[in-house]
Design a protein around this motif. Structure first.
Motif, short mmCIF file in Angstrom:
data_model
loop_
_atom_site.label_atom_id
_atom_site.label_comp_id
_atom_site.label_asym_id
_atom_site.label_seq_id
_atom_site.Cartn_x
_atom_site.Cartn_y
_atom_site.Cartn_z
N GLN A 249 -9.21 39.91 -7.43
CA GLN A 249 -8.26 39.45 -6.43
C GLN A 249 -8.25 40.37 -5.22
OE1 GLN A 249 -4.50 37.43 -7.08
NE2 GLN A 249 -4.60 38.06 -9.22
N ARG A 250 -8.23 39.76 -4.04
CA ARG A 250 -8.03 40.48 -2.79
C ARG A 250 -6.75 39.93 -2.16
NH1 ARG A 250 -13.29 41.89 -0.58
NH2 ARG A 250 -14.30 43.12 -2.23
N PRO A 251 -5.67 40.68 -2.24
CA PRO A 251 -4.40 40.19 -1.69
C PRO A 251 -4.46 40.00 -0.17
CG PRO A 251 -4.03 42.02 -3.20
CD PRO A 251 -5.50 41.98 -2.92
N ASP B 163 -0.13 42.33 -6.32
CA ASP B 163 0.56 42.52 -5.03
C ASP B 163 2.01 42.05 -5.08
OD1 ASP B 163 -0.61 39.94 -5.36
OD2 ASP B 163 -0.46 39.52 -3.23
N ASP C 176 -1.59 39.49 2.63
CA ASP C 176 -0.14 39.52 2.82
C ASP C 176 0.25 38.54 3.92
OD1 ASP C 176 2.54 40.08 3.27
OD2 ASP C 176 2.30 42.23 2.93
N GLN D 153 1.24 39.33 -10.64
CA GLN D 153 0.12 39.66 -9.74
C GLN D 153 0.21 41.09 -9.22
OE1 GLN D 153 -2.17 37.40 -10.06
NE2 GLN D 153 -0.49 36.52 -11.29
N TYR E 237 -2.25 35.29 -2.20
CA TYR E 237 -0.96 35.94 -1.98
C TYR E 237 -0.11 35.64 -3.21
CZ TYR E 237 3.61 37.01 0.09
OH TYR E 237 4.87 37.52 0.34
N TRP E 238 0.61 36.63 -3.69
CA TRP E 238 1.26 36.51 -4.99
C TRP E 238 2.23 35.34 -5.06
CZ3 TRP E 238 6.56 37.93 -6.17
CH2 TRP E 238 7.30 38.41 -5.08
N GLU F 295 -1.53 39.08 7.64
CA GLU F 295 -2.93 39.44 7.43
C GLU F 295 -3.86 38.23 7.50
OE1 GLU F 295 -3.17 41.62 3.77
OE2 GLU F 295 -2.13 43.37 4.60
N SER G 70 5.91 41.95 -5.20
CA SER G 70 6.89 42.94 -4.74
C SER G 70 8.29 42.34 -4.83
CB SER G 70 6.60 43.33 -3.29
OG SER G 70 6.67 42.22 -2.43
#
Length: 210
Positions: free
Chosen positions: A28-30, A208, A32, A206, A6-7, A37, A210
């Protein structure tokens, strides 16, 4: 390799930085954490602790817990080393790294803040006070452990302590804790962020973010 991360996760930040420093290729597999998640059945099967990071190796083996992942990476890909070979210096590096990873972080993460709000009716200001308090306690101890050097914590190249420190400094900025009382810690953060491999691991870089 696949890194589930996670970022904003400081533990994920540590592992991203180590992978980059060692020049390792990974996808990378984010995950959340805010959306929950990490609590899905699929991710829980991958990581029963429902946290990040998790590192899936090329043969499908999954490693969890950032410190164990970093230990595996250093044992398997020893250059550049995250820990010095000298036993006494190694112990000092580990003490500094553990001050962040084992003293500050466990009471300074998303699930703790969420529990404070839901189970103890803490508001955002109270949650912020909690985060700042435990970071200040930990950073004060950390400053006393750090030597007076020009760049990184203990050696001329970034190591385990540096990766833990720079990630926790990100959290300090996020929660509004000034680093002015901790000049050694601030110096280490600056040295790390001037290192391209670590800068590329920073949360804002990263996919992901935001």
């Amino acid at each position: 390799m696949i890194l589930y991360s996670y970022w904003r996760s400081t533990t994920s930040y540590r592992v991203r930085a180590a992978l980059n420093l060692k020049g390792l290729s990974y996808t990378q597999r984010p995950v959340d954490l805010v959306a929950g998640e990490q609590r899905t059945d699929a991710y829980t099967a991958l990581n029963p602790g429902q946290g990040v990071p998790a590192l899936e190796l090329d043969d499908g083996t999954v490693l969890t817990q950032s410190l164990s992942i970093l230990d595996y990476l250093d044992a398997t890909y020893p250059e550049p080393p995250l820990l010095p070979s000298d036993p006494l210096l190694r112990a000092r590096v580990l003490a500094a790294a553990h001050t962040v990873a084992l003293d500050i972080h466990p009471v300074n993460n998303l699930r703790v803040v969420a529990h404070l709000k839901t189970a103890h009716n803490a508001n955002q200001d109270q949650a912020q006070d909690w985060m700042r308090h435990w970071m200040a306690e930990g950073f004060s101890a950390l400053e006393a452990l750090l030597p007076d050097r020009a760049t990184f914590a203990f050696t001329d190249t970034p190591g385990l302590a540096d990766l833990c420190i720079v990630a926790q400094c990100y959290n300090a900025h996020r929660w509004g804790l000034p680093l002015t009382p901790y000049p050694k810690t601030a110096r280490i953060e600056a040295a790390c962020l001037a290192t391209p491999a670590i800068k590329a691991a920073a949360p804002e870089a990263q996919p992901d973010a935001s």
